[in-house]
Design a protein around this motif. Structure first.
Motif, PDB file in Angstrom:
ATOM      1  N   LYS A  68       6.510  -8.982  -2.111  1.00  0.00           N
ATOM      2  CA  LYS A  68       6.244  -8.676  -0.702  1.00  0.00           C
ATOM      3  C   LYS A  68       4.772  -8.336  -0.498  1.00  0.00           C
ATOM      4  O   LYS A  68       4.180  -8.730   0.509  1.00  0.00           O
ATOM      5  N   SER A 122       2.425  -0.266   7.099  1.00  0.00           N
ATOM      6  CA  SER A 122       3.180   0.880   6.612  1.00  0.00           C
ATOM      7  C   SER A 122       3.781   0.540   5.254  1.00  0.00           C
ATOM      8  O   SER A 122       4.285  -0.573   5.066  1.00  0.00           O
ATOM      9  N   SER A 178       6.513   1.255   4.197  1.00  0.00           N
ATOM     10  CA  SER A 178       7.940   0.960   4.367  1.00  0.00           C
ATOM     11  C   SER A 178       8.211  -0.530   4.527  1.00  0.00           C
ATOM     12  O   SER A 178       9.318  -0.987   4.246  1.00  0.00           O
ATOM     13  N   ILE A 179       7.209  -1.299   4.944  1.00  0.00           N
ATOM     14  CA  ILE A 179       7.413  -2.739   5.121  1.00  0.00           C
ATOM     15  C   ILE A 179       7.824  -3.416   3.813  1.00  0.00           C
ATOM     16  O   ILE A 179       8.541  -4.404   3.810  1.00  0.00           O
ATOM     17  N   ASN A 217      11.745  -3.229   3.419  1.00  0.00           N
ATOM     18  CA  ASN A 217      12.634  -3.812   4.426  1.00  0.00           C
ATOM     19  C   ASN A 217      13.475  -4.910   3.800  1.00  0.00           C
ATOM     20  O   ASN A 217      12.954  -5.778   3.111  1.00  0.00           O
ATOM     21  N   LYS A 218      14.783  -4.859   4.069  1.00  0.00           N
ATOM     22  CA  LYS A 218      15.662  -5.914   3.555  1.00  0.00           C
ATOM     23  C   LYS A 218      15.368  -7.234   4.242  1.00  0.00           C
ATOM     24  O   LYS A 218      15.406  -8.288   3.640  1.00  0.00           O
ATOM     25  N   GLU A 219      15.104  -7.161   5.528  1.00  0.00           N
ATOM     26  CA  GLU A 219      14.761  -8.365   6.275  1.00  0.00           C
ATOM     27  C   GLU A 219      13.249  -8.429   6.351  1.00  0.00           C
ATOM     28  O   GLU A 219      12.631  -7.768   7.148  1.00  0.00           O
ATOM     29  N   PHE A 220      12.677  -9.236   5.503  1.00  0.00           N
ATOM     30  CA  PHE A 220      11.225  -9.275   5.396  1.00  0.00           C
ATOM     31  C   PHE A 220      10.601 -10.329   6.299  1.00  0.00           C
ATOM     32  O   PHE A 220       9.435 -10.608   6.226  1.00  0.00           O
ATOM     33  N   GLU A 235       9.848  -9.941   9.145  1.00  0.00           N
ATOM     34  CA  GLU A 235       8.949  -9.246  10.049  1.00  0.00           C
ATOM     35  C   GLU A 235       7.488  -9.542   9.719  1.00  0.00           C
ATOM     36  O   GLU A 235       6.617  -9.323  10.528  1.00  0.00           O
ATOM     37  N   THR A 236       7.222 -10.050   8.515  1.00  0.00           N
ATOM     38  CA  THR A 236       5.830 -10.320   8.154  1.00  0.00           C
ATOM     39  C   THR A 236       5.219 -11.393   9.033  1.00  0.00           C
ATOM     40  O   THR A 236       4.010 -11.501   9.121  1.00  0.00           O
TER      41      THR A 236
END
Length: 78
Positions: free
Chosen positions: A6, A57, A59-60, A63-66, A68-69
């Motif tokens: 990630k 952050s 926390s990113i 995240n299980k659902e990545f 968001e990147t």
């Protein structure tokens, strides 16, 4: 996808090199490469530093659902 992969994804989306991040942390690009390939663990403090350099952050990376990147902006485009 693990934390190291990630980190690599976010770094690439931001258009930053391993050398850029490693230099800011007084580390070698090989150190970051090992983390991104998940052959070396990263400490919580190191992860916080990487997140700070990437301007995200920590926390990113958990995240299980990545997906968001896709919302992450490249450095200097905001």
């Amino acid at each position: 996808m693990g934390v190291g992969r990630k980190i690599a994804e976010v770094r690439k989306q931001k258009g930053l090199s391993q050398e850029h991040i490693a230099t800011k942390m007084n580390r070698t690009p090989q150190w970051l490469s090992n983390i991104e390939r998940e052959t070396r663990p990263i400490s919580a403090d190191e992860l916080a530093q990487v997140a700070n350099i990437l301007e995200v952050s920590p926390s990113i990376f958990f995240n299980k659902e990545f997906n968001e990147t896709s919302k992450i902006h490249k450095a200097g485009t905001e």
